[in-house]
Design a protein around this motif. Structure first.
Motif, PDB file in Angstrom:
ATOM      1  N   HIS A   1       0.622  -1.275  -0.023  1.00 27.05           N
ATOM      2  CA  HIS A   1      -0.030   0.109  -0.139  1.00 27.05           C
ATOM      3  C   HIS A   1       0.922   1.174   0.104  1.00 27.05           C
ATOM      4  O   HIS A   1       1.978   1.140   0.366  1.00 27.05           O
ATOM      5  CB  HIS A   1      -0.816  -0.090   1.306  1.00 27.05           C
ATOM      6  CG  HIS A   1      -1.745  -1.022   1.323  1.00 27.05           C
ATOM      7  ND1 HIS A   1      -2.868  -1.381   0.865  1.00 27.05           N
ATOM      8  CD2 HIS A   1      -1.344  -2.382   2.038  1.00 27.05           C
ATOM      9  CE1 HIS A   1      -3.529  -2.770   1.067  1.00 27.05           C
ATOM     10  NE2 HIS A   1      -2.667  -3.108   1.739  1.00 27.05           N
TER      11      HIS A   1
ATOM     12  N   ASP B   1       1.804   8.646   0.731  1.00 26.88           N
ATOM     13  CA  ASP B   1       0.544   9.070   0.509  1.00 26.88           C
ATOM     14  C   ASP B   1      -0.813   8.403   1.262  1.00 26.88           C
ATOM     15  O   ASP B   1      -1.132   7.606   0.743  1.00 26.88           O
ATOM     16  CB  ASP B   1       0.479   8.785  -0.997  1.00 26.88           C
ATOM     17  CG  ASP B   1      -0.780   9.732  -1.720  1.00 26.88           C
ATOM     18  OD1 ASP B   1      -1.698  10.246  -0.822  1.00 26.88           O
ATOM     19  OD2 ASP B   1      -0.426  10.087  -2.746  1.00 26.88           O
ATOM     20  N   TRP B   2      -1.068   9.080   2.330  1.00 29.12           N
ATOM     21  CA  TRP B   2      -2.043   8.423   3.098  1.00 29.12           C
ATOM     22  C   TRP B   2      -3.229   8.431   2.527  1.00 29.12           C
ATOM     23  O   TRP B   2      -4.271   7.687   2.735  1.00 29.12           O
ATOM     24  CB  TRP B   2      -2.028   8.978   4.541  1.00 29.12           C
ATOM     25  CG  TRP B   2      -2.503  10.407   4.533  1.00 29.12           C
ATOM     26  CD1 TRP B   2      -1.526  11.531   4.675  1.00 29.12           C
ATOM     27  CD2 TRP B   2      -3.849  11.000   4.637  1.00 29.12           C
ATOM     28  NE1 TRP B   2      -2.399  12.674   4.652  1.00 29.12           N
ATOM     29  CE2 TRP B   2      -3.553  12.414   4.878  1.00 29.12           C
ATOM     30  CE3 TRP B   2      -5.169  10.383   4.654  1.00 29.12           C
ATOM     31  CZ2 TRP B   2      -4.529  13.332   4.810  1.00 29.12           C
ATOM     32  CZ3 TRP B   2      -6.198  11.258   4.653  1.00 29.12           C
ATOM     33  CH2 TRP B   2      -6.018  12.678   4.810  1.00 29.12           C
ATOM     34  N   GLU B   3      -3.460   9.808   1.717  1.00 34.64           N
ATOM     35  CA  GLU B   3      -5.064   9.752   1.053  1.00 34.64           C
ATOM     36  C   GLU B   3      -5.091   8.639  -0.096  1.00 34.64           C
ATOM     37  O   GLU B   3      -6.417   8.018  -0.210  1.00 34.64           O
ATOM     38  CB  GLU B   3      -5.071  11.088   0.539  1.00 34.64           C
ATOM     39  CG  GLU B   3      -5.061  12.277   1.670  1.00 34.64           C
ATOM     40  CD  GLU B   3      -5.234  13.731   0.897  1.00 34.64           C
ATOM     41  OE1 GLU B   3      -5.969  14.497   1.352  1.00 34.64           O
ATOM     42  OE2 GLU B   3      -4.232  13.810   0.142  1.00 34.64           O
ATOM     43  N   MET B   4      -4.062   8.525  -0.549  1.00 32.61           N
ATOM     44  CA  MET B   4      -4.029   7.402  -1.813  1.00 32.61           C
ATOM     45  C   MET B   4      -4.422   6.033  -1.110  1.00 32.61           C
ATOM     46  O   MET B   4      -5.021   5.353  -1.496  1.00 32.61           O
ATOM     47  CB  MET B   4      -2.667   7.539  -2.503  1.00 32.61           C
ATOM     48  CG  MET B   4      -2.578   6.435  -3.789  1.00 32.61           C
ATOM     49  SD  MET B   4      -1.097   6.607  -4.428  1.00 32.61           S
ATOM     50  CE  MET B   4      -1.258   5.140  -5.650  1.00 32.61           C
ATOM     51  N   ARG B   5      -3.760   5.720  -0.068  1.00 31.58           N
ATOM     52  CA  ARG B   5      -3.884   4.491   0.852  1.00 31.58           C
ATOM     53  C   ARG B   5      -5.406   4.499   1.460  1.00 31.58           C
ATOM     54  O   ARG B   5      -5.900   3.308   1.170  1.00 31.58           O
ATOM     55  CB  ARG B   5      -2.998   4.544   1.745  1.00 31.58           C
ATOM     56  CG  ARG B   5      -3.005   3.179   2.697  1.00 31.58           C
ATOM     57  CD  ARG B   5      -1.771   3.014   3.831  1.00 31.58           C
ATOM     58  NE  ARG B   5      -2.154   4.160   5.070  1.00 31.58           N
ATOM     59  CZ  ARG B   5      -1.060   4.871   5.141  1.00 31.58           C
ATOM     60  NH1 ARG B   5       0.053   5.152   4.357  1.00 31.58           N
ATOM     61  NH2 ARG B   5      -0.925   6.138   6.197  1.00 31.58           N
ATOM     62  N   SER B   6      -5.713   5.423   1.717  1.00 35.09           N
ATOM     63  CA  SER B   6      -7.058   5.312   2.415  1.00 35.09           C
ATOM     64  C   SER B   6      -8.291   5.313   1.197  1.00 35.09           C
ATOM     65  O   SER B   6      -9.299   4.630   1.286  1.00 35.09           O
ATOM     66  CB  SER B   6      -7.546   6.518   3.396  1.00 35.09           C
ATOM     67  OG  SER B   6      -6.688   6.367   4.482  1.00 35.09           O
ATOM     68  N   GLY B   7      -7.694   5.880  -0.022  1.00 35.36           N
ATOM     69  CA  GLY B   7      -8.575   5.768  -0.948  1.00 35.36           C
ATOM     70  C   GLY B   7      -8.645   4.327  -1.866  1.00 35.36           C
ATOM     71  O   GLY B   7      -9.336   4.379  -2.739  1.00 35.36           O
TER      72      GLY B   7
ATOM     73  N   TRP C   1      -6.123   2.413  -3.076  1.00 36.43           N
ATOM     74  CA  TRP C   1      -4.945   1.960  -3.940  1.00 36.43           C
ATOM     75  C   TRP C   1      -4.013   0.875  -3.227  1.00 36.43           C
ATOM     76  O   TRP C   1      -3.727   1.144  -2.261  1.00 36.43           O
ATOM     77  CB  TRP C   1      -4.337   2.985  -4.395  1.00 36.43           C
ATOM     78  CG  TRP C   1      -4.834   3.923  -5.504  1.00 36.43           C
ATOM     79  CD1 TRP C   1      -5.832   4.939  -5.179  1.00 36.43           C
ATOM     80  CD2 TRP C   1      -5.276   3.838  -6.788  1.00 36.43           C
ATOM     81  NE1 TRP C   1      -6.473   5.583  -6.136  1.00 36.43           N
ATOM     82  CE2 TRP C   1      -6.021   4.817  -7.458  1.00 36.43           C
ATOM     83  CE3 TRP C   1      -4.757   2.885  -7.954  1.00 36.43           C
ATOM     84  CZ2 TRP C   1      -6.292   4.780  -8.634  1.00 36.43           C
ATOM     85  CZ3 TRP C   1      -5.229   3.072  -8.992  1.00 36.43           C
ATOM     86  CH2 TRP C   1      -6.006   4.013  -9.283  1.00 36.43           C
TER      87      TRP C   1
END
Length: 225
Positions: A117, A121-127, A129
Motif C-alpha cells: 500500500h 501518500d495516506w490519502e491514496m492509501r485510504s482511497g 489503492w
C-alpha cells in the motif's frame, strides 16, 4: 473508476490497482470458499483436499502437502513445486506471483505477503489503492515457524530462515538468515553436514525425492559473513 484499474491483469502486474471489480471479487470468493472447505475437511478426505489444491493453485504446481488450516487469497498466482511441505497456519496474499521451489519446507504460521500500500501518500492509501510485488523461494529451502516474507523478496536455493524472521531483502543461495529484519549470519557449510550423525548404512535421501546430483559448496562459499 476506470475498469482497467480493477482488473486481475492490473493487480498481478505490480502496478497500482484498486481491489474492487466483479471479476476479481468472483475469483477471490471462489478461492475463499474452496479454502473454507479445505480447512473444514482437514485430514479426513485427502483425495478431496488434493483436488482443491489442483483447482486453486497455478497449473504449473507439483504435488505438495499443505496442512490445514491454510489460506491463499487467489491461488492462480501461487506456484508450488513438487514435494513441498507446508505446516499448519499458512497465509499467502498472492496479488502478485508467488513461487515456492521443489522440496522446500515451510514451518507453522508462515506468511507470504505480496500486497503493498502507499506509505507516504495516506490519502491514496485510504482511497483504496494497492500494488504487489512477487515472492520467490528457491528449491530445498526451509522457512522456520512464523517466518514472514514481504513482497519483492527472493530467497535462494538451499537456504534456512530462522523461526520468527521477517525477510525484507533478498537472501542468496546457501544462506542461513535470522532476525527482524532477517540478515545472513553464515553460509551453508559442507564441513558441518549432519549426515555424519546417521546410523551406518542409512540413506540421506530417506524419502527418495532428491535430484540425481545435489550441488556442493565451492571452497569459497563457506566464507563467514
Amino acid at each position: 473508476m476506470d475498469n482497467d484499474f480493477e482488473s486481475i491483469e492490473k493487480m498481478s502486474s505490480g502496478d497500482w490497482y484498486v481491489a474492487t471489480g466483479a471479476e476479481r471479487e468472483e475469483v477471490a470468493q471462489k478461492t475463499a470458499l474452496l479454502f473454507h472447505e479445505y480447512n473444514q475437511i482437514g485430514p479426513t478426505d485427502p483425495a478431496r483436499t488434493a483436488e482443491i489444491l489442483r483447482t486453486v493453485l497455478n497449473p504449473a504446481s507439483g504435488t505438495c502437502t499443505i496442512k490445514a488450516p491454510a489460506i491463499i487469497e487467489y491461488g492462480f498466482n501461487t506456484t508450488i513445486g513438487e514435494h513441498v511441505f507446508i505446516n499448519f497456519g499458512l497465509t499467502i496474499l498472492d496479488i502478485a506471483p508467488v513461487r515456492i521451489g521443489a522440496r522446500s519446507m515451510l514451518g507453522p504460521n508462515c506468511q507470504l505477503f505480496t500486497a503493498g500500500h502507499p506509505v507516504d501518500d495516506w490519502e491514496m492509501r485510504s482511497g483504496g489503492w494497492e500494488n504487489g510485488a512477487p515472492i520467490s523461494i528457491g528449491e530445498d529451502t526451509w522457512l522456520g515457524g512464523n517466518v514472514t516474507v514481504v513482497g519483492g523478496v527472493s530467497i535462494g536455493d538451499r537456504c534456512v530462515i530462522g523461526a520468527g524472521a521477517v525477510v525484507t531483502k533478498d537472501i542468496p543461495d546457501d544462506s542461513i538468515a535470522v532476525g527482524n529484519p532477517a540478515r545472513v549470519v553464515r553460509k551453508r557449510d559442507d564441513s558441518r553436514l549432519e549426515r555424519s550423525q546417521l546410523p551406518e548404512g542409512a540413506s540421506v535421501d530417506a524419502l527418495g525425492i532428491l535430484p540425481t546430483k545435489s550441488p556442493r559448496l565451492s571452497e569459497n562459499i563457506a566464507e563467514k559473513y
